[in-house]
Structure formats: structure tokens, C-alpha cells
Design a protein around this motif. Structure first.
Motif, PDB file in Angstrom:
ATOM      1  N   ARG A 103       0.850  -1.183   0.000  1.00  0.00           N
ATOM      2  CA  ARG A 103       0.000   0.000   0.000  1.00  0.00           C
ATOM      3  C   ARG A 103       0.887   1.235   0.000  1.00  0.00           C
ATOM      4  O   ARG A 103       1.949   1.265   0.611  1.00  0.00           O
ATOM      5  N   GLY A 104       0.418   2.268  -0.688  1.00  0.00           N
ATOM      6  CA  GLY A 104       1.128   3.543  -0.721  1.00  0.00           C
ATOM      7  C   GLY A 104       0.130   4.663  -0.533  1.00  0.00           C
ATOM      8  O   GLY A 104      -0.938   4.480   0.043  1.00  0.00           O
ATOM      9  N   LEU A 105       0.465   5.819  -1.057  1.00  0.00           N
ATOM     10  CA  LEU A 105      -0.456   6.953  -0.978  1.00  0.00           C
ATOM     11  C   LEU A 105      -1.616   6.737  -1.929  1.00  0.00           C
ATOM     12  O   LEU A 105      -1.446   6.205  -3.018  1.00  0.00           O
ATOM     13  N   TYR A 106      -2.779   7.171  -1.530  1.00  0.00           N
ATOM     14  CA  TYR A 106      -3.946   7.079  -2.406  1.00  0.00           C
ATOM     15  C   TYR A 106      -4.558   8.469  -2.564  1.00  0.00           C
ATOM     16  O   TYR A 106      -4.444   9.082  -3.598  1.00  0.00           O
ATOM     17  N   CYS A 107      -5.178   8.984  -1.527  1.00  0.00           N
ATOM     18  CA  CYS A 107      -5.847  10.286  -1.669  1.00  0.00           C
ATOM     19  C   CYS A 107      -4.926  11.455  -1.325  1.00  0.00           C
ATOM     20  O   CYS A 107      -5.067  12.529  -1.872  1.00  0.00           O
ATOM     21  N   ASN A 108      -4.007  11.258  -0.396  1.00  0.00           N
ATOM     22  CA  ASN A 108      -3.048  12.270   0.068  1.00  0.00           C
ATOM     23  C   ASN A 108      -3.718  13.509   0.678  1.00  0.00           C
ATOM     24  O   ASN A 108      -3.129  14.576   0.699  1.00  0.00           O
ATOM     25  N   ILE A 109      -4.959  13.352   1.160  1.00  0.00           N
ATOM     26  CA  ILE A 109      -5.630  14.459   1.849  1.00  0.00           C
ATOM     27  C   ILE A 109      -6.289  14.006   3.145  1.00  0.00           C
ATOM     28  O   ILE A 109      -7.121  14.708   3.709  1.00  0.00           O
ATOM     29  N   GLY A 110      -5.941  12.820   3.639  1.00  0.00           N
ATOM     30  CA  GLY A 110      -6.403  12.382   4.938  1.00  0.00           C
ATOM     31  C   GLY A 110      -7.719  11.655   5.000  1.00  0.00           C
ATOM     32  O   GLY A 110      -8.238  11.412   6.084  1.00  0.00           O
ATOM     33  N   HIS A 111      -8.292  11.253   3.876  1.00  0.00           N
ATOM     34  CA  HIS A 111      -9.584  10.588   3.897  1.00  0.00           C
ATOM     35  C   HIS A 111      -9.504   9.062   3.886  1.00  0.00           C
ATOM     36  O   HIS A 111     -10.344   8.405   4.484  1.00  0.00           O
ATOM     37  N   CYS A 112      -8.532   8.486   3.203  1.00  0.00           N
ATOM     38  CA  CYS A 112      -8.600   7.053   2.910  1.00  0.00           C
ATOM     39  C   CYS A 112      -7.891   6.147   3.916  1.00  0.00           C
ATOM     40  O   CYS A 112      -8.159   4.961   3.954  1.00  0.00           O
ATOM     41  N   MET A 113      -6.981   6.628   4.688  1.00  0.00           N
ATOM     42  CA  MET A 113      -6.231   5.835   5.681  1.00  0.00           C
ATOM     43  C   MET A 113      -5.229   4.845   5.071  1.00  0.00           C
ATOM     44  O   MET A 113      -4.705   3.992   5.762  1.00  0.00           O
TER      45      MET A 113
END
Length: 110
Positions: free
Chosen positions: A58-68
């Protein structure tokens, strides 16, 4: 490090202090007020954890704090979102690891 050196809003990286930090025992360097996620990406780190059950990366997905998806352990505190947390001097960060499957363990013990 690969990163934008000059940005109209963020300014020039040459004017910011460099901050050493550790990720999975490896020493990296970022800039003050930079998030863990941004600093790791700039240092070529793309995998922040593995899925707790399947072990898939797993890596970054949304990068705004929503997805965990970017949860890491920071100075002993688990489930810290790398995209919202700024790096600090000598911060110790660890990737999320696969957890033991309690159902599988119960079946194996029978």
C-alpha cells in the motif's frame, strides 16, 4: 532527493531547514514543514505499509487524509496518517506490517 526546488506557494527548498528522519531504520532527509508522505516520496519510497490481512503493498492514495492508506507508526504511535503529519528531527517511522490472522491461527491449533 527528487522534488520541486522552487514553488510559487511553498517557496524555495534552499531556504528551508533539512530534517533527518528514519523510516524502517533507514536514514532519510526532508525539509521542515514537509509531510512524512511528501518526504518519503521525494526520497523514492513508494510503499508505506502492507495490507494487514493479505500483505499486498500500500502507498499513498488520496493524500488528503480521507482514505487511511498511508497509515504508519510514528515514534511508537500506530495508525498515524503520513499525508497529514509533518516530519520532525530524528522522527522514527515504521511501515505497517501484515498482522497474524486470528481465524487462521485458531484453525491451525485445532
Amino acid at each position: 532527493m527528487t522534488r520541486i526546488q522552487s514553488h510559487p506557494v511553498l517557496g524555495n527548498t534552499s531556504e528551508r531547514l533539512r530534517v533527518p528522519f528514519y523510516f524502517d531504520e533507514n536514514l532519510y532527509e526532508g525539509y521542515e514543514s514537509e509531510t512524512i508522505a511528501a518526504a518519503l516520496l521525494a526520497n523514492g519510497v513508494r510503499m508505506l505499509r502492507v495490507h494487514e490481512e493479505s500483505g499486498t503493498p500500500r502507498g499513498l492514495y488520496c493524500n488528503i487524509g480521507h482514505c487511511m492508506e498511508c497509515r504508519v507508526t510514528v515514534n511508537g504511535e500506530s495508525s498515524v496518517r503520513a499525508c497529514l503529519t509533518t516530519i520532525e528531527n530524528n522522527m522514527k517511522i515504521y511501515s505497517g506490517q501484515q498482522l497474524p490472522n486470528p481465524v487462521k491461527r485458531m484453525v491451525e491449533q485445532e
